[in-house]
Scaffold this motif. Structure first.
Motif, PDB file in Angstrom:
ATOM      1  N   LYS A 108       0.835  -1.204   0.000  1.00 43.60           N
ATOM      2  CA  LYS A 108       0.000   0.000   0.000  1.00 43.60           C
ATOM      3  C   LYS A 108       0.866   1.248   0.000  1.00 43.60           C
ATOM      4  CE  LYS A 108      -3.675   2.307   2.594  1.00 43.60           C
ATOM      5  NZ  LYS A 108      -4.568   2.228   3.785  1.00 43.60           N
ATOM      6  N   GLU A 109       1.880   1.268   0.845  1.00 41.22           N
ATOM      7  CA  GLU A 109       2.780   2.414   0.930  1.00 41.22           C
ATOM      8  C   GLU A 109       3.594   2.573  -0.354  1.00 41.22           C
ATOM      9  OE1 GLU A 109       5.145   5.587   2.102  1.00 41.22           O
ATOM     10  OE2 GLU A 109       3.233   4.841   2.887  1.00 41.22           O
ATOM     11  N   TYR A 110       4.100   1.472  -0.876  1.00 46.18           N
ATOM     12  CA  TYR A 110       4.919   1.509  -2.090  1.00 46.18           C
ATOM     13  C   TYR A 110       4.115   2.025  -3.285  1.00 46.18           C
ATOM     14  CZ  TYR A 110       7.235  -0.449  -6.234  1.00 46.18           C
ATOM     15  OH  TYR A 110       7.796  -0.622  -7.467  1.00 46.18           O
ATOM     16  N   LEU A 111       2.889   1.549  -3.434  1.00 51.27           N
ATOM     17  CA  LEU A 111       2.068   1.943  -4.580  1.00 51.27           C
ATOM     18  C   LEU A 111       1.657   3.414  -4.507  1.00 51.27           C
ATOM     19  CD1 LEU A 111      -0.174  -1.240  -4.875  1.00 51.27           C
ATOM     20  CD2 LEU A 111       1.592  -0.516  -6.478  1.00 51.27           C
ATOM     21  N   THR A 112       1.289   3.866  -3.323  1.00 50.44           N
ATOM     22  CA  THR A 112       0.816   5.244  -3.196  1.00 50.44           C
ATOM     23  C   THR A 112       1.952   6.263  -3.213  1.00 50.44           C
ATOM     24  OG1 THR A 112       0.786   4.970  -0.777  1.00 50.44           O
ATOM     25  CG2 THR A 112      -1.282   4.616  -1.956  1.00 50.44           C
ATOM     26  N   SER A 113       3.125   5.879  -2.746  1.00 45.16           N
ATOM     27  CA  SER A 113       4.229   6.842  -2.659  1.00 45.16           C
ATOM     28  C   SER A 113       5.176   6.791  -3.849  1.00 45.16           C
ATOM     29  CB  SER A 113       5.031   6.611  -1.373  1.00 45.16           C
ATOM     30  OG  SER A 113       5.662   5.337  -1.388  1.00 45.16           O
ATOM     31  N   LYS A 114       5.241   5.657  -4.542  1.00 51.51           N
ATOM     32  CA  LYS A 114       6.200   5.505  -5.641  1.00 51.51           C
ATOM     33  C   LYS A 114       5.530   5.355  -7.006  1.00 51.51           C
ATOM     34  CE  LYS A 114       9.828   5.344  -2.887  1.00 51.51           C
ATOM     35  NZ  LYS A 114      10.870   6.400  -2.884  1.00 51.51           N
ATOM     36  N   VAL A 115       4.579   4.442  -7.103  1.00 53.11           N
ATOM     37  CA  VAL A 115       4.008   4.106  -8.411  1.00 53.11           C
ATOM     38  C   VAL A 115       3.031   5.174  -8.895  1.00 53.11           C
ATOM     39  CG1 VAL A 115       2.619   2.430  -9.681  1.00 53.11           C
ATOM     40  CG2 VAL A 115       4.344   1.642  -8.038  1.00 53.11           C
TER      41      VAL A 115
ATOM     42  N   ASN B 179       7.824  -4.025 -13.344  1.00 51.64           N
ATOM     43  CA  ASN B 179       8.630  -3.960 -12.126  1.00 51.64           C
ATOM     44  C   ASN B 179       7.854  -4.465 -10.916  1.00 51.64           C
ATOM     45  OD1 ASN B 179      10.806  -2.922 -13.504  1.00 51.64           O
ATOM     46  ND2 ASN B 179      10.420  -0.799 -12.920  1.00 51.64           N
ATOM     47  N   PHE B 180       6.577  -4.133 -10.872  1.00 46.88           N
ATOM     48  CA  PHE B 180       5.745  -4.557  -9.748  1.00 46.88           C
ATOM     49  C   PHE B 180       5.643  -6.079  -9.688  1.00 46.88           C
ATOM     50  CE2 PHE B 180       1.634  -5.550  -7.793  1.00 46.88           C
ATOM     51  CZ  PHE B 180       1.751  -4.859  -6.597  1.00 46.88           C
ATOM     52  N   LYS B 181       5.524  -6.720 -10.825  1.00 48.11           N
ATOM     53  CA  LYS B 181       5.471  -8.184 -10.853  1.00 48.11           C
ATOM     54  C   LYS B 181       6.767  -8.782 -10.316  1.00 48.11           C
ATOM     55  CE  LYS B 181       4.446  -8.628 -15.209  1.00 48.11           C
ATOM     56  NZ  LYS B 181       4.187  -9.322 -16.499  1.00 48.11           N
ATOM     57  N   THR B 182       7.894  -8.166 -10.661  1.00 44.47           N
ATOM     58  CA  THR B 182       9.178  -8.657 -10.166  1.00 44.47           C
ATOM     59  C   THR B 182       9.279  -8.486  -8.654  1.00 44.47           C
ATOM     60  OG1 THR B 182      10.227  -8.070 -12.264  1.00 44.47           O
ATOM     61  CG2 THR B 182      11.674  -8.466 -10.393  1.00 44.47           C
ATOM     62  N   THR B 183       8.870  -7.324  -8.162  1.00 47.29           N
ATOM     63  CA  THR B 183       8.869  -7.080  -6.717  1.00 47.29           C
ATOM     64  C   THR B 183       7.997  -8.103  -6.000  1.00 47.29           C
ATOM     65  OG1 THR B 183       9.206  -4.705  -7.039  1.00 47.29           O
ATOM     66  CG2 THR B 183       8.301  -5.402  -4.923  1.00 47.29           C
ATOM     67  N   THR B 184       6.806  -8.326  -6.530  1.00 45.77           N
ATOM     68  CA  THR B 184       5.897  -9.309  -5.937  1.00 45.77           C
ATOM     69  C   THR B 184       6.504 -10.704  -5.962  1.00 45.77           C
ATOM     70  OG1 THR B 184       3.924  -8.048  -6.547  1.00 45.77           O
ATOM     71  CG2 THR B 184       3.630 -10.402  -6.155  1.00 45.77           C
ATOM     72  N   GLY B 185       7.159 -11.039  -7.068  1.00 49.79           N
ATOM     73  CA  GLY B 185       7.755 -12.366  -7.192  1.00 49.79           C
ATOM     74  C   GLY B 185       8.784 -12.646  -6.115  1.00 49.79           C
TER      75      GLY B 185
ATOM     76  N   TYR C  89      -1.484  -8.055  -6.207  1.00 52.22           N
ATOM     77  CA  TYR C  89      -2.111  -7.677  -7.475  1.00 52.22           C
ATOM     78  C   TYR C  89      -3.415  -6.915  -7.240  1.00 52.22           C
ATOM     79  CZ  TYR C  89       1.090 -10.505 -10.328  1.00 52.22           C
ATOM     80  OH  TYR C  89       2.188 -11.021 -10.970  1.00 52.22           O
ATOM     81  N   LEU C  90      -4.184  -7.343  -6.243  1.00 53.22           N
ATOM     82  CA  LEU C  90      -5.423  -6.634  -5.921  1.00 53.22           C
ATOM     83  C   LEU C  90      -5.128  -5.231  -5.403  1.00 53.22           C
ATOM     84  CD1 LEU C  90      -7.652  -9.388  -4.262  1.00 53.22           C
ATOM     85  CD2 LEU C  90      -8.060  -8.211  -6.429  1.00 53.22           C
ATOM     86  N   SER C  91      -4.028  -5.089  -4.679  1.00 50.08           N
ATOM     87  CA  SER C  91      -3.627  -3.762  -4.215  1.00 50.08           C
ATOM     88  C   SER C  91      -3.318  -2.857  -5.404  1.00 50.08           C
ATOM     89  CB  SER C  91      -2.397  -3.860  -3.301  1.00 50.08           C
ATOM     90  OG  SER C  91      -2.709  -4.537  -2.108  1.00 50.08           O
ATOM     91  N   PHE C  92      -2.621  -3.396  -6.388  1.00 52.55           N
ATOM     92  CA  PHE C  92      -2.309  -2.623  -7.587  1.00 52.55           C
ATOM     93  C   PHE C  92      -3.593  -2.231  -8.310  1.00 52.55           C
ATOM     94  CE2 PHE C  92      -1.026  -1.744 -11.889  1.00 52.55           C
ATOM     95  CZ  PHE C  92       0.246  -1.207 -11.786  1.00 52.55           C
ATOM     96  N   TYR C  93      -4.507  -3.175  -8.424  1.00 54.42           N
ATOM     97  CA  TYR C  93      -5.762  -2.908  -9.139  1.00 54.42           C
ATOM     98  C   TYR C  93      -6.583  -1.825  -8.433  1.00 54.42           C
ATOM     99  CZ  TYR C  93     -10.442  -3.602 -11.035  1.00 54.42           C
ATOM    100  OH  TYR C  93     -11.677  -3.399 -11.600  1.00 54.42           O
TER     101      TYR C  93
END
Length: 311
Positions: A106-113, A135-141, A168-172
């Motif tokens: 949550k923090e990564y998506l809102t502050s970086k992406v 990049n997000f898929k790699t981080t998740t992996g 993935y749901l967080s990204f969506y």
């Protein structure tokens, strides 16, 4: 030297040195065993374990584009072991680590992406979306590998989404929930441009459409709800305008030629819209052929009235 049947040994300096070293080694070994015993009885804290994982979080978000070079095997084992030792047979600790995993994304998506996407428009927005999603898929992996114990035991037991589904749901929700309207409009504008004979970056369109499917882990639910429904409505409007234009053409043969040309073009479709091809064809045929039938019926009525007037 013998003294009344007793033997006395003279202890030299070398022997004394050996004795000191041996005693020191035994003492250190005893301390190590004591520390081990202490570790077995002292409960591990969430704060300590989470602090040990901060390096993993930082590096997993500073990607170099390669999933294979981000962490060494020793580093992978170290981070995996941290999660395992804290969470194994500890339901409460597992819940804390899972909550921390969700909060990190949550923090990564809102502050970086999101900030990187908000400043982009048109095709630049699509390009940035494809890059950040990769990049997000790699981080998740990587992080799902470190937290594998949760995936294997805690999450199935508590009937919660897998680690990948969670991220993935967080990204969506957090990212696509904000930019999807813009992304969809840019995609449809590009498709309209191609339908009018223009040249577009088909690979880029396909890559963005793949994001819809990948976010849903292979399901078409996001693609249908967030893109295809709007695409079909736009296609209906597109061919409605074409059909209205046919009403002004006097030659029925010319009208039918154009209808067949447009329907055939839609039937052939494009590589990135194959999944929607059948629906698109139905929409185009309905708009074009229905209007053509109306035109013919209108012309027949005019001819009939003309004949009746002559009589």
């Amino acid at each position: 030297m013998a003294d009344g049947g007793r033997q006395t040994f003279i202890v030299g300096p070398i022997f004394c040195f050996w004795l000191i070293i041996s005693s020191s080694g035994c003492f250190q070994a005893s301390e190590a065993r004591a520390d081990q015993a202490k570790n077995l009885t002292t409960p591990l804290s969430f704060e300590e374990g989470w602090a040990e994982l901060q390096e993993a979080f930082t590096r997993a978000t500073e990607l170099n584009g390669s999933i294979f070079r981000l962490f060494t095997s020793d580093e992978y084992i170290r981070f995996y072991k941290t999660v395992y030792e804290h969470c194994a047979d500890n339901h409460h600790m597992s819940a804390q680590f899972y909550e921390g995993y969700k909060n990190f994304f949550k923090e990564y998506l809102t502050s970086k992406v999101l900030p990187s996407l908000r400043e982009k428009k048109d095709e630049k927005l699509l390009q940035e979306l494809v890059r950040t999603w990769s990049n997000f898929k790699t981080t998740t992996g990587w992080l799902s590998r470190f937290f594998y114990y949760l995936n294997r035991y805690y999450l199935p037991f508590t009937k919660q989404p897998s680690l990948r589904e969670t991220s993935y749901l967080s990204f969506y929700k957090l990212v696509y929930g904000e930019v999807n309207d813009q992304v969809r409009d840019v995609l449809i504008d590009m498709i309209d441009q191609e339908q009018e004979g223009g040249q577009i970056d088909e690979a880029l369109v396909k890559n963005v459409l793949d994001v819809y499917v990948e976010m849903a882990e292979g399901s078409m639910k996001f693609y249908v709800k967030d893109f295809e429904e709007a695409l079909l409505k736009d296609t209906a409007r597109f061919y409605h305008k074409k059909a209205v234009g046919l009403m002004t053409i006097d030659s029925d043969d010319e009208s039918m030629r154009k209808v067949k040309e447009w329907v055939e073009r839609e039937r052939e479709g494009t590589s990135y819209l194959k999944v929607s091809q059948k629906k698109l064809l139905q929409v185009s045929e309905h708009e074009l052929l229905t209007k053509q039938v109306i035109k013919e019926q209108h012309e027949e009525k005019l001819q009939s009235r003309a004949l009746m007037a002559d009589e």
